[in-house]
Design a protein around this motif. Sequence first.
Motif, PDB file in Angstrom:
ATOM      1  N   ALA A 123      -4.449  -3.748  -9.544  1.00 17.04           N
ATOM      2  CA  ALA A 123      -4.050  -3.003  -8.818  1.00 17.04           C
ATOM      3  C   ALA A 123      -5.447  -1.538  -7.981  1.00 17.04           C
ATOM      4  CB  ALA A 123      -2.975  -2.069 -10.425  1.00 17.04           C
ATOM      5  N   LEU A 124      -5.393  -1.414  -7.554  1.00 17.28           N
ATOM      6  CA  LEU A 124      -6.063   0.186  -7.363  1.00 17.28           C
ATOM      7  C   LEU A 124      -5.715   0.947  -7.052  1.00 17.28           C
ATOM      8  CD1 LEU A 124      -7.166  -3.681  -5.551  1.00 17.28           C
ATOM      9  CD2 LEU A 124      -9.187  -2.304  -6.636  1.00 17.28           C
ATOM     10  N   TYR A 125      -6.777   2.227  -7.276  1.00 13.02           N
ATOM     11  CA  TYR A 125      -6.029   3.301  -6.913  1.00 13.02           C
ATOM     12  C   TYR A 125      -6.725   4.247  -6.593  1.00 13.02           C
ATOM     13  CZ  TYR A 125      -4.836   8.563  -8.013  1.00 13.02           C
ATOM     14  OH  TYR A 125      -4.786   9.981  -7.837  1.00 13.02           O
ATOM     15  N   PHE A 126      -6.880   5.128  -4.924  1.00 13.94           N
ATOM     16  CA  PHE A 126      -8.633   5.475  -4.704  1.00 13.94           C
ATOM     17  C   PHE A 126      -7.975   6.794  -4.032  1.00 13.94           C
ATOM     18  CE2 PHE A 126      -8.099   0.724  -3.021  1.00 13.94           C
ATOM     19  CZ  PHE A 126      -9.792   1.225  -3.218  1.00 13.94           C
ATOM     20  N   PRO A 127      -8.377   7.655  -5.003  1.00 14.00           N
ATOM     21  CA  PRO A 127      -7.778   9.657  -4.696  1.00 14.00           C
ATOM     22  C   PRO A 127      -8.348  10.066  -3.979  1.00 14.00           C
ATOM     23  CG  PRO A 127      -8.845   8.842  -7.495  1.00 14.00           C
ATOM     24  CD  PRO A 127      -9.452   7.591  -6.096  1.00 14.00           C
ATOM     25  N   GLY A 128      -7.837  11.056  -3.527  1.00 19.58           N
ATOM     26  CA  GLY A 128      -7.849  11.754  -1.546  1.00 19.58           C
ATOM     27  C   GLY A 128      -8.847  12.304  -2.468  1.00 19.58           C
ATOM     28  N   PRO A 129     -10.005  12.900  -1.513  1.00 16.87           N
ATOM     29  CA  PRO A 129      -9.912  12.115  -0.210  1.00 16.87           C
ATOM     30  C   PRO A 129     -10.303  11.518   0.103  1.00 16.87           C
ATOM     31  CG  PRO A 129     -11.875  14.498  -0.250  1.00 16.87           C
ATOM     32  CD  PRO A 129     -10.989  13.870  -2.076  1.00 16.87           C
ATOM     33  N   HIS A 130     -11.393  10.644  -0.945  1.00 21.56           N
ATOM     34  CA  HIS A 130     -12.079   9.373  -1.327  1.00 21.56           C
ATOM     35  C   HIS A 130     -11.380   8.086  -0.858  1.00 21.56           C
ATOM     36  CE1 HIS A 130     -15.468  12.181  -1.501  1.00 21.56           C
ATOM     37  NE2 HIS A 130     -14.758  12.145  -2.533  1.00 21.56           N
ATOM     38  N   SER A 131     -10.524   7.621   0.244  1.00 15.44           N
ATOM     39  CA  SER A 131      -9.629   6.312   0.665  1.00 15.44           C
ATOM     40  C   SER A 131      -9.812   6.812   1.741  1.00 15.44           C
ATOM     41  CB  SER A 131      -8.020   7.191   0.237  1.00 15.44           C
ATOM     42  OG  SER A 131      -7.796   8.259   0.480  1.00 15.44           O
ATOM     43  N   TYR A 132      -9.018   5.480   2.612  1.00 15.91           N
ATOM     44  CA  TYR A 132      -8.609   5.220   3.210  1.00 15.91           C
ATOM     45  C   TYR A 132      -7.452   6.083   4.411  1.00 15.91           C
ATOM     46  CZ  TYR A 132      -7.184   2.790   8.053  1.00 15.91           C
ATOM     47  OH  TYR A 132      -6.715   1.895   9.448  1.00 15.91           O
ATOM     48  N   THR A 133      -7.264   6.824   4.308  1.00 12.72           N
ATOM     49  CA  THR A 133      -6.445   7.915   4.744  1.00 12.72           C
ATOM     50  C   THR A 133      -6.772   8.729   4.664  1.00 12.72           C
ATOM     51  OG1 THR A 133      -4.238   7.987   2.596  1.00 12.72           O
ATOM     52  CG2 THR A 133      -4.197   6.096   4.601  1.00 12.72           C
ATOM     53  N   GLY A 134      -7.183   9.188   3.567  1.00 10.75           N
ATOM     54  CA  GLY A 134      -7.958  10.654   3.357  1.00 10.75           C
ATOM     55  C   GLY A 134      -7.429  10.954   2.239  1.00 10.75           C
ATOM     56  N   GLU A 135      -5.916  10.305   1.917  1.00 11.85           N
ATOM     57  CA  GLU A 135      -4.619  10.960   0.534  1.00 11.85           C
ATOM     58  C   GLU A 135      -4.719  10.165  -0.688  1.00 11.85           C
ATOM     59  OE1 GLU A 135      -1.111  12.145   3.888  1.00 11.85           O
ATOM     60  OE2 GLU A 135      -1.668   9.717   2.546  1.00 11.85           O
ATOM     61  N   ASP A 136      -3.967  10.300  -1.291  1.00 17.02           N
ATOM     62  CA  ASP A 136      -4.286   9.461  -2.369  1.00 17.02           C
ATOM     63  C   ASP A 136      -3.287   8.426  -1.923  1.00 17.02           C
ATOM     64  OD1 ASP A 136      -5.234  11.136  -4.166  1.00 17.02           O
ATOM     65  OD2 ASP A 136      -2.829  11.971  -4.824  1.00 17.02           O
ATOM     66  N   VAL A 137      -4.519   6.864  -1.991  1.00 14.68           N
ATOM     67  CA  VAL A 137      -3.648   5.602  -2.196  1.00 14.68           C
ATOM     68  C   VAL A 137      -3.773   4.852  -3.227  1.00 14.68           C
ATOM     69  CG1 VAL A 137      -4.376   3.367  -0.617  1.00 14.68           C
ATOM     70  CG2 VAL A 137      -4.207   5.649   0.174  1.00 14.68           C
ATOM     71  N   ARG A 151       0.410  -1.090   0.073  1.00 17.59           N
ATOM     72  CA  ARG A 151      -0.234  -0.075  -0.067  1.00 17.59           C
ATOM     73  C   ARG A 151       1.182   1.088  -0.194  1.00 17.59           C
ATOM     74  NH1 ARG A 151      -3.952   0.108   5.020  1.00 17.59           N
ATOM     75  NH2 ARG A 151      -4.795  -1.161   3.435  1.00 17.59           N
ATOM     76  N   VAL A 152       0.001   2.301  -0.925  1.00 21.76           N
ATOM     77  CA  VAL A 152       1.182   3.402  -0.813  1.00 21.76           C
ATOM     78  C   VAL A 152       0.328   4.458  -0.330  1.00 21.76           C
ATOM     79  CG1 VAL A 152       2.832   5.099  -2.700  1.00 21.76           C
ATOM     80  CG2 VAL A 152       2.384   2.536  -3.080  1.00 21.76           C
ATOM     81  N   SER A 153       0.095   5.450   0.199  1.00 18.20           N
ATOM     82  CA  SER A 153      -0.704   6.642   0.702  1.00 18.20           C
ATOM     83  C   SER A 153       0.495   8.320   0.803  1.00 18.20           C
ATOM     84  CB  SER A 153      -1.317   6.429   1.787  1.00 18.20           C
ATOM     85  OG  SER A 153      -1.806   8.039   1.812  1.00 18.20           O
ATOM     86  N   GLY A 154      -0.180   9.046  -0.499  1.00 22.13           N
ATOM     87  CA  GLY A 154       0.834   9.884  -0.277  1.00 22.13           C
ATOM     88  C   GLY A 154      -0.567  11.006  -1.475  1.00 22.13           C
ATOM     89  N   LYS A 155       0.369  11.886  -1.599  1.00 22.39           N
ATOM     90  CA  LYS A 155      -0.565  13.397  -2.298  1.00 22.39           C
ATOM     91  C   LYS A 155      -0.098  13.158  -3.822  1.00 22.39           C
ATOM     92  CE  LYS A 155      -1.526  16.313   1.788  1.00 22.39           C
ATOM     93  NZ  LYS A 155      -1.165  17.520   1.945  1.00 22.39           N
ATOM     94  N   GLY A 156      -0.560  13.082  -4.958  1.00 19.97           N
ATOM     95  CA  GLY A 156      -0.231  13.133  -5.716  1.00 19.97           C
ATOM     96  C   GLY A 156       0.592  11.996  -6.755  1.00 19.97           C
ATOM     97  N   LEU A 157      -0.222  10.791  -6.739  1.00 13.17           N
ATOM     98  CA  LEU A 157       0.221   9.227  -6.894  1.00 13.17           C
ATOM     99  C   LEU A 157       0.299   9.424  -8.995  1.00 13.17           C
ATOM    100  CD1 LEU A 157      -0.956   6.867  -3.961  1.00 13.17           C
ATOM    101  CD2 LEU A 157       1.246   8.471  -3.826  1.00 13.17           C
ATOM    102  N   THR A 158      -0.115  10.265  -9.585  1.00 15.56           N
ATOM    103  CA  THR A 158       0.017   9.752 -10.738  1.00 15.56           C
ATOM    104  C   THR A 158       1.386   9.610 -11.183  1.00 15.56           C
ATOM    105  OG1 THR A 158      -1.637  11.605 -11.044  1.00 15.56           O
ATOM    106  CG2 THR A 158      -1.467  10.402 -12.975  1.00 15.56           C
ATOM    107  N   ALA A 159       1.766  10.166 -11.040  1.00 11.11           N
ATOM    108  CA  ALA A 159       3.923   9.513 -11.614  1.00 11.11           C
ATOM    109  C   ALA A 159       3.804   8.118 -11.231  1.00 11.11           C
ATOM    110  CB  ALA A 159       4.642  10.585 -11.548  1.00 11.11           C
TER     111      ALA A 159
END
Length: 473
Positions: free
Chosen positions: A66-80, A25-33
């Motif tokens: 692979a699953l992508y959850f853009p924030g804030p609609h994710s577990y952490t509230g960040e991009d996941v 799992r990865v969490s942060g802001k701006g995971l597109t790249a």
Amino acid sequence: MLARHQDPIVAIATAPGRGAVGIVRVSGKGLTALVWALCGRALKPREATYLPFRDARGEAIDQGLALYFPGPHSYTGEDVLELQAHGGPVVLQLLLARCLEAAAAPDAATGQPCLAGLRVAQPGEFTERAFLNDKIDLAQAEAIADLIDASTAAAARSASRSLTGAFSAEIHGLRDALIHLRMLVEATLDFPEEEIDFLRKADARGQLSNLEHTLAKVMQRAQQGALLREGIKVVIAGQPNAGKSSLLNALAGAELAIVTPIAGTTRDKVQQTIQIEGVPLHVIDTAGLRDSVDEVERIGIARAWDEIAAADAVLFLHDLARWDCADYRAADAAIEGALADKLPTTVPVIDVWNKVDSVSAATVPGAPQRPSVALSARTGQGLEALRSVLLQVAGWQSAPEGVYIARARHVQALQAVQAHLAEAAAQLDARGPALDLLAEELRLAQNALNAITGEFSSDDLLGVIFSSFCIGK
């Protein structure tokens, strides 16, 4: 928010060892790249995509989802981003290393790192971010760890109830009522002294009484929830060959402790956690208590007394087959005196009269002031009565369906609220109430409630709570 909370983080989110599926799992802001670098394509939000996970040379590490959850609609509230692969530890370590490698590599479009500063998450950091980003409150965050660690089905159900917000809703209800009462008191402070009957017209005393009544019900459920989570420590004590190890085996339903006719067989503690109606009881068998010249046995007896001193309840085991012997009764009396010296009066002692199957009913001594059970560890006669007494001394009252999980700190905070409300009631009932002191007691009560859900928490408290989580959570 601390600087480290701005860093993107990555971790293996599944338990160590081999399994059918493993998750990175990865969490942060701006995971597109980073998504492009790892998956070779864009991902539709919240939609599983089956594809190969490749290393820097383009060779497949594994194939998975692979699953992508853009924030804030994710577990952490960040991009996941979640990479679900086969659950081998080597595969997951390769995926983890690939995430870190791809994050540091330059993005083809910008020339900047795909995700600068990506690091391995600390224990509980994903859930900590969910709390800091207002996805859950602190009580719900703790419920996640309690759900993972639940040792009984009842504890798991209660933790799930807390996770959905049942406990937090109770706390918020108390807090809202307390805020309304504080508002009345603070407003009254601005009036001249002759207008002090403003509180009486607003029924401030009735509001405070309702608060105390509601708090009592919440405390009762929280104490039951804490009992489900923590259980109690029960120590079996008594002379050698009274049947302590046999009783442990009977309660556990397994041959855990060695049982022989030789006095002093048990030299060290044997512990087993059992559950009764979903309540975990940590039962400890100890060395027989007596004077001994054997150095190893003496060490075991000293450890037995240490366990007894730290017990939540003690089963004082008596051997009915030897009760006619004056020396045996004298030794039991000596143990009785030592228990009185070493145990706080708040720790219950249960007299357990063992080997009832080998004597007549008239041999069993009459019931003393404290709980007493006659049983046979060999045949199981009387075990259900002992289980009922253990639940009683543990303080278990509620059915699991009506309980939410709670921790010792929650109970302590509620006790602090209770004390502040009692002091506030005393101020309000005084002939000339000191309204500034009344307002202060209500403020302190609100702070104690806020600490439960995290509206008011120190960084030190957060560090202690989330450090107990697993790394991927």
